[in-house]
Write an enzyme that holds these catalytic residues in place. Structure first.
Site, PDB file in Angstrom:
ATOM      1  N   THR A  34       0.976  -1.052   0.029  1.00 40.95           N
ATOM      2  CA  THR A  34      -0.023   0.246   0.020  1.00 40.95           C
ATOM      3  C   THR A  34       0.770   1.169   0.012  1.00 40.95           C
ATOM      4  O   THR A  34       0.647   1.963  -0.741  1.00 40.95           O
ATOM      5  CB  THR A  34      -0.826  -0.051   1.059  1.00 40.95           C
ATOM      6  OG1 THR A  34      -1.776  -1.217   1.103  1.00 40.95           O
ATOM      7  CG2 THR A  34      -1.696   1.183   1.133  1.00 40.95           C
ATOM      8  N   CYS A  45      -8.817  -7.352   3.193  1.00 39.09           N
ATOM      9  CA  CYS A  45      -8.327  -5.725   3.354  1.00 39.09           C
ATOM     10  C   CYS A  45      -9.765  -4.949   3.604  1.00 39.09           C
ATOM     11  O   CYS A  45      -9.767  -3.914   3.996  1.00 39.09           O
ATOM     12  CB  CYS A  45      -7.632  -5.310   2.123  1.00 39.09           C
ATOM     13  SG  CYS A  45      -6.128  -6.036   1.847  1.00 39.09           S
TER      14      CYS A  45
END
Length: 371
Positions: free
Chosen positions: A73, A317
């Site tokens: 990320t 997620c």
């Protein structure tokens, strides 16, 4: 001792390979030098970091460099920074596939709020992008095109090389989220930036990397001491770096064996779940990801009933966000179909016996629920 469930959630994370753990231990216990220090302990740590960098780079295109990050990320956010300078050149449009991981999609939405035009490029009912439609969408204002190699929820493999070629011919940059494909599939040498993660390839968590093509300028995302090539400040963890490097090296050594093993697991699983419908393309997908549904099923109840198997109702997620899967919605599935879908993820350390046992438990619970 409590028996652990059968683990079939390898898209969310993978167990750390024993060889990776053994490689990391000395760098957590004995070799504690700061890799940015100039004394002998620091130089030893720095040398280990560079070996790890080479191990990661060995699975990536040659004409670029690897920057270590704290996660994929973070790597994706770092890559997006390239659009700031491009906006000064009149390129203020970002295009990402509508089925992208939230790390890409939500970052793109943030840039939209900063004044960029965002195109969420549709995918078809198989989860694949139309190259003709994408070519029509890319233009002289396009700064960045983002596409996953392997979708984390449905396992579909996008035509990344062709997408990169379309971006290149228009002067745009191409970012590939290769988190689910790195170490498993070959990665096109035509992309400009590639994000990856350690814990998806039997390595440690809290370590990722961004590969950047030579000539692509990255603005710093984290400011401070200028570590990691002046782009990403902060002291690197030699233990995490060597763990990622060893995991990458194992993937290189075992790629053919892992591929054959996981393909066998997938064939067995498809036969055992023949009454379920596969979400996404049946063939153009990574075998280790099986996203399936049964109409009328309440997956929340199913997961509660099947405590002996660790599997997912969607992307790990986003599982705590309360949001329905935007990936399955992008395929055209309605809310009921989305809520009747599960994801099974097969990995290096799963066995055929585990797949058979898991299928029996899941199918029995589903049949009882649907009676």
């Amino acid at each position: 001792m409590r028996k652990l469930p059968i683990y079939l959630d390898n898209q969310a994370t993978t167990p750390v390979a024993p060889e990776v753990f053994d490689t990391m231990v000395p760098w957590m216990r004995d070799h504690y030098g700061n890799p940015h220090s100039s004394h002998i302990l620091g130089r030893q740590a720095a040398a280990a970091v560079e070996v790890a960098r080479e191990q990661v780079a060995a699975l990536l295109p040659a004409a670029g460099r690897v920057l270590f990050t704290g996660s994929a990320t973070e790597a994706i956010n770092l890559a997006f920074g390239t659009v700031q300078k491009m906006r000064q050149q009149g390129r203020d449009q970002i295009i990402v596939l509508d089925s992208e991981h939230a790390a890409v999609r939500d970052t793109a939405l943030w840039y939209q709020r900063q004044g960029f035009e965002l195109v969420l490029q549709p995918v078809d009912s198989d989860g694949l992008v139309s190259l003709e439609a994408l070519e029509a969408a890319i233009g002289p204002r396009t700064a960045l095109v983002g596409s996953m190699l392997v979708n984390n929820e449905i396992g579909v493999i996008q035509p990344v090389e062709a997408i990169a070629a379309l971006a290149d011919q228009s002067g745009a940059l191409m970012l590939c989220d290769a988190v689910q494909g790195f170490g498993r599939l070959d990665i096109s040498g035509h992309v400009d930036m590639i994000a990856l993660s350690g814990h998806k390839i039997y390595g440690p968590k809290a370590i990722g990397a961004l590969w950047v093509r030579d000539g692509v300028e990255l603005p710093a995302l984290i400011h401070g001491g200028g570590q990691e090539q002046g782009i990403r400040s902060g002291t690197l963890s030699p233990a995490l770096c060597v763990g990622l490097g060893k995991a990458a090296a194992l993937c290189a050594e075992r790629m053919d064996a892992d591929h054959a093993h996981i393909a066998n697991l997938a064939v067995k699983a498809r036969s055992l779940f023949s009454d379920w419908t596969i979400n996404g393309a049946r063939d153009q997908r990574y075998a280790g990801n099986l996203n399936i549904r049964r109409d009328g099923l309440d997956v929340g109840r199913l997961m509660s009933d099947v405590r002996g198997v660790a599997f997912s109702a969607g992307s790990a997620c986003a599982s705590g966000s309360g949001r329905p899967s935007h990936v399955l919605a992008a395929l055209g599935l309605d809310a009921k179909q989305i809520k009747s879908s599960i994801r099974l993820g097969f990995g290096r350390y799963n066995s055929l016996e585990e797949v058979e046992q898991a299928a029996c438990l899941i199918n029995d619970a589903a049949e009882k629920q649907l009676r």
